[in-house]
Design a protein around this motif. Structure first.
Motif, PDB file in Angstrom:
ATOM      1  N   LEU A  18     -26.912  67.168  -3.025  1.00  0.00           N
ATOM      2  CA  LEU A  18     -25.682  65.348  -2.427  1.00  0.00           C
ATOM      3  C   LEU A  18     -24.973  66.117  -3.966  1.00  0.00           C
ATOM      4  CD1 LEU A  18     -25.703  62.984  -2.785  1.00  0.00           C
ATOM      5  CD2 LEU A  18     -27.319  62.709  -4.375  1.00  0.00           C
ATOM      6  N   LYS A  19     -24.824  66.921  -4.400  1.00  0.00           N
ATOM      7  CA  LYS A  19     -24.050  67.375  -5.583  1.00  0.00           C
ATOM      8  C   LYS A  19     -22.585  67.807  -5.258  1.00  0.00           C
ATOM      9  CE  LYS A  19     -22.424  69.866 -10.337  1.00  0.00           C
ATOM     10  NZ  LYS A  19     -22.972  70.218 -11.013  1.00  0.00           N
ATOM     11  N   ASP A  20     -23.052  68.899  -4.479  1.00  0.00           N
ATOM     12  CA  ASP A  20     -22.046  69.689  -3.085  1.00  0.00           C
ATOM     13  C   ASP A  20     -21.397  69.249  -2.580  1.00  0.00           C
ATOM     14  OD1 ASP A  20     -23.474  71.988  -3.885  1.00  0.00           O
ATOM     15  OD2 ASP A  20     -24.563  72.589  -2.861  1.00  0.00           O
ATOM     16  N   VAL A  21     -22.186  68.057  -1.871  1.00  0.00           N
ATOM     17  CA  VAL A  21     -20.724  66.987  -1.120  1.00  0.00           C
ATOM     18  C   VAL A  21     -20.782  66.277  -2.074  1.00  0.00           C
ATOM     19  CG1 VAL A  21     -21.428  64.802   0.668  1.00  0.00           C
ATOM     20  CG2 VAL A  21     -23.292  67.140   0.221  1.00  0.00           C
ATOM     21  N   LEU A  22     -20.329  65.535  -2.917  1.00  0.00           N
ATOM     22  CA  LEU A  22     -19.749  64.348  -3.473  1.00  0.00           C
ATOM     23  C   LEU A  22     -18.699  65.488  -4.028  1.00  0.00           C
ATOM     24  CD1 LEU A  22     -22.732  62.620  -5.220  1.00  0.00           C
ATOM     25  CD2 LEU A  22     -21.052  61.342  -3.264  1.00  0.00           C
ATOM     26  N   VAL A  23     -19.138  66.665  -4.929  1.00  0.00           N
ATOM     27  CA  VAL A  23     -17.735  67.188  -5.653  1.00  0.00           C
ATOM     28  C   VAL A  23     -16.567  67.589  -4.888  1.00  0.00           C
ATOM     29  CG1 VAL A  23     -17.352  68.552  -7.295  1.00  0.00           C
ATOM     30  CG2 VAL A  23     -19.750  67.449  -7.710  1.00  0.00           C
ATOM     31  N   ASN A  24     -17.390  68.022  -3.771  1.00  0.00           N
ATOM     32  CA  ASN A  24     -16.465  68.873  -2.890  1.00  0.00           C
ATOM     33  C   ASN A  24     -15.902  67.701  -1.729  1.00  0.00           C
ATOM     34  OD1 ASN A  24     -16.718  71.750  -3.134  1.00  0.00           O
ATOM     35  ND2 ASN A  24     -18.861  71.489  -1.535  1.00  0.00           N
ATOM     36  N   TYR A  25     -15.674  66.723  -1.940  1.00  0.00           N
ATOM     37  CA  TYR A  25     -15.190  65.673  -1.147  1.00  0.00           C
ATOM     38  C   TYR A  25     -14.877  64.317  -1.302  1.00  0.00           C
ATOM     39  CZ  TYR A  25     -16.441  68.592   2.806  1.00  0.00           C
ATOM     40  OH  TYR A  25     -17.005  69.899   3.609  1.00  0.00           O
ATOM     41  N   LEU A  26     -16.409  63.931  -2.803  1.00  0.00           N
ATOM     42  CA  LEU A  26     -15.723  62.188  -3.567  1.00  0.00           C
ATOM     43  C   LEU A  26     -15.049  62.430  -5.006  1.00  0.00           C
ATOM     44  CD1 LEU A  26     -15.555  59.968  -2.068  1.00  0.00           C
ATOM     45  CD2 LEU A  26     -17.506  59.905  -2.691  1.00  0.00           C
ATOM     46  N   MET A  27     -15.846  63.495  -5.789  1.00  0.00           N
ATOM     47  CA  MET A  27     -14.530  63.057  -6.867  1.00  0.00           C
ATOM     48  C   MET A  27     -15.194  64.551  -7.462  1.00  0.00           C
ATOM     49  SD  MET A  27     -18.870  61.755  -7.953  1.00  0.00           S
ATOM     50  CE  MET A  27     -19.427  60.919  -7.019  1.00  0.00           C
ATOM     51  N   PRO A  28     -14.311  64.653  -8.850  1.00  0.00           N
ATOM     52  CA  PRO A  28     -14.265  66.335  -9.434  1.00  0.00           C
ATOM     53  C   PRO A  28     -15.843  66.189 -10.246  1.00  0.00           C
ATOM     54  CG  PRO A  28     -13.325  64.373 -10.225  1.00  0.00           C
ATOM     55  CD  PRO A  28     -13.469  64.240  -9.569  1.00  0.00           C
ATOM     56  N   GLU A  29     -16.706  67.526 -10.552  1.00  0.00           N
ATOM     57  CA  GLU A  29     -17.526  67.468 -11.620  1.00  0.00           C
ATOM     58  C   GLU A  29     -17.706  67.205 -12.369  1.00  0.00           C
ATOM     59  OE1 GLU A  29     -20.395  71.083 -12.611  1.00  0.00           O
ATOM     60  OE2 GLU A  29     -18.630  71.340 -11.512  1.00  0.00           O
ATOM     61  N   LYS A  30     -17.032  66.379 -13.250  1.00  0.00           N
ATOM     62  CA  LYS A  30     -16.848  65.878 -14.861  1.00  0.00           C
ATOM     63  C   LYS A  30     -17.121  64.077 -14.004  1.00  0.00           C
ATOM     64  CE  LYS A  30     -11.949  64.475 -14.966  1.00  0.00           C
ATOM     65  NZ  LYS A  30     -10.827  64.054 -15.586  1.00  0.00           N
ATOM     66  N   CYS A  31     -16.734  64.001 -13.196  1.00  0.00           N
ATOM     67  CA  CYS A  31     -17.302  62.276 -12.752  1.00  0.00           C
ATOM     68  C   CYS A  31     -18.597  62.403 -12.455  1.00  0.00           C
ATOM     69  CB  CYS A  31     -16.073  61.497 -11.156  1.00  0.00           C
ATOM     70  SG  CYS A  31     -15.054  61.493 -12.072  1.00  0.00           S
ATOM     71  N   TYR A  32     -19.001  63.576 -11.348  1.00  0.00           N
ATOM     72  CA  TYR A  32     -20.765  64.133 -11.023  1.00  0.00           C
ATOM     73  C   TYR A  32     -21.166  63.396 -12.315  1.00  0.00           C
ATOM     74  CZ  TYR A  32     -25.538  65.672  -9.086  1.00  0.00           C
ATOM     75  OH  TYR A  32     -26.007  65.153  -9.170  1.00  0.00           O
ATOM     76  N   ASP A  33     -21.298  64.299 -13.303  1.00  0.00           N
ATOM     77  CA  ASP A  33     -21.271  64.575 -14.613  1.00  0.00           C
ATOM     78  C   ASP A  33     -21.544  62.883 -15.581  1.00  0.00           C
ATOM     79  OD1 ASP A  33     -22.308  67.023 -14.128  1.00  0.00           O
ATOM     80  OD2 ASP A  33     -20.622  67.379 -15.660  1.00  0.00           O
ATOM     81  N   GLU A  34     -20.396  62.247 -15.185  1.00  0.00           N
ATOM     82  CA  GLU A  34     -20.808  60.889 -15.981  1.00  0.00           C
ATOM     83  C   GLU A  34     -21.644  59.751 -15.056  1.00  0.00           C
ATOM     84  OE1 GLU A  34     -19.569  59.451 -18.172  1.00  0.00           O
ATOM     85  OE2 GLU A  34     -17.162  61.345 -19.241  1.00  0.00           O
ATOM     86  N   PHE A  35     -21.347  59.757 -14.139  1.00  0.00           N
ATOM     87  CA  PHE A  35     -22.232  59.350 -13.117  1.00  0.00           C
ATOM     88  C   PHE A  35     -24.363  59.487 -13.447  1.00  0.00           C
ATOM     89  CE2 PHE A  35     -18.425  58.126 -10.326  1.00  0.00           C
ATOM     90  CZ  PHE A  35     -17.768  56.945 -11.468  1.00  0.00           C
ATOM     91  N   PHE A  36     -24.443  60.831 -12.507  1.00  0.00           N
ATOM     92  CA  PHE A  36     -25.111  60.985 -12.534  1.00  0.00           C
ATOM     93  C   PHE A  36     -26.367  62.013 -13.769  1.00  0.00           C
ATOM     94  CE2 PHE A  36     -23.527  60.523  -7.864  1.00  0.00           C
ATOM     95  CZ  PHE A  36     -24.379  60.034  -7.570  1.00  0.00           C
ATOM     96  N   LEU A  37     -25.710  62.046 -14.899  1.00  0.00           N
ATOM     97  CA  LEU A  37     -25.955  62.630 -16.040  1.00  0.00           C
ATOM     98  C   LEU A  37     -25.255  61.869 -16.734  1.00  0.00           C
ATOM     99  CD1 LEU A  37     -25.128  66.634 -15.873  1.00  0.00           C
ATOM    100  CD2 LEU A  37     -27.349  65.136 -15.179  1.00  0.00           C
ATOM    101  N   ASN A  38     -24.247  61.069 -16.858  1.00  0.00           N
ATOM    102  CA  ASN A  38     -24.727  59.836 -18.533  1.00  0.00           C
ATOM    103  C   ASN A  38     -25.169  58.331 -17.979  1.00  0.00           C
ATOM    104  OD1 ASN A  38     -23.893  62.308 -20.040  1.00  0.00           O
ATOM    105  ND2 ASN A  38     -21.751  62.049 -19.554  1.00  0.00           N
ATOM    106  N   PHE A  39     -25.024  58.229 -16.507  1.00  0.00           N
ATOM    107  CA  PHE A  39     -25.136  57.635 -16.246  1.00  0.00           C
ATOM    108  C   PHE A  39     -24.211  56.262 -16.333  1.00  0.00           C
ATOM    109  CE2 PHE A  39     -29.628  59.133 -16.443  1.00  0.00           C
ATOM    110  CZ  PHE A  39     -30.186  58.745 -14.697  1.00  0.00           C
TER     111      PHE A  39
END
Length: 255
Positions: A18-39
């Motif tokens: 899921l991270k691969d798909v989201l980071v490659n097409y929808l958001m940078p990794e820092k935003c993935y961390d904000e949403f899914f690690l820091n909530f």
């Protein structure tokens, strides 16, 4: 302890694809961390990025079909009455300029990808206008010349200054092209074989592109192009509404 570590490892392995798909097409990794690690789901900058990317992908998907209603209407009526070939040429010039400029500047596909699909559909409309005007040979010549020109513009032979000049020329090309079509509609007293669906989709798409261009490219020249494009598309959309109940056949009968 071991059990909790196992659950954590399973969750991580589940999230990796899921991270691969989201980071490659929808958001940078820092935003993935904000949403899914820091909530932190209210991170403003990341929300703007996701909205922009989502709109961009939606516009590209929509552009695959945006002019299909127009093409089908022309084929069904076997007529291109009310459509201006000169307007199509100017629109193609603007679309080609945007596509070449975006490719030359390595902008993300989500910021300009619809130009590719709009170009292919607009070329088809240009050919159909010639074909139904009794000039099929001219239509075929138009296809050969146009695609040859596109290949040249996208090649390394073309200087960046020429590509930038094309993008800068988009604004007058869009305005003149739309005014030619608006003038044709006004003189005819109807919108002929113009497809209302295509017109409204183009208007909505160009409005959304203003936001995505500012967000993803920061290029003021491209943003201004879409602002002007939206205004011109709005004019044609207003004419479609104004002449909604006026049809060419009814007009001819009355005459």
């Amino acid at each position: 302890m071991a059990a909790s570590e196992g659950v954590e490892a399973n969750a991580t392995s589940f999230m990796d694809p899921l991270k691969d798909v989201l980071v490659n097409y929808l958001m940078p990794e820092k935003c993935y961390d904000e949403f899914f690690l820091n909530f932190n789901f209210l991170h403003v900058e990341c929300l703007k990025i996701i909205i922009s990317k989502g709109l961009g992908i939606g516009i590209i998907l929509g552009s695959v079909l945006v002019k299909l209603p127009q093409i089908l209407k022309l084929i069904g009526a076997k007529s291109a009455e009310g459509l201006s070939f000169n307007s199509v040429l100017l629109e193609l010039f603007a679309i080609t300029g945007t596509m070449a400029y975006s490719i030359a500047n390595n902008f993300p596909f989500s910021a300009w990808g619809e130009a590719l699909f709009l170009m292919l559909q607009t070329v088809a409309i240009g050919f159909l206008i010639q074909h139904y005007s009794g000039s099929t040979v001219k239509g075929l010549g138009f296809l050969v010349m146009y695609f040859g020109l596109v290949a040249f513009i996208l090649s390394p032979v073309t200087p960046m200054s020429v590509v930038t000049a094309m993008q800068a020329s988009n604004m007058p090309a869009i305005v003149i092209g739309r005014l030619i079509q608006a003038g044709t509609n006004y003189r005819n007293g109807h919108t002929g074989q113009l497809s209302a669906i295509s017109v409204f989709l183009l208007f909505g798409g160009s409005l959304a592109r203003i936001f995505t261009t500012v967000q993803e490219t920061g290029d003021s020249l491209m943003a201004l192009t879409y602002i002007i494009s939206s205004s011109c598309n709005g004019l044609i959309a207003a004419q479609v509404l104004y002449y909604w109940n006026v049809r060419p056949a009814v007009k001819k009968k009355a005459e």
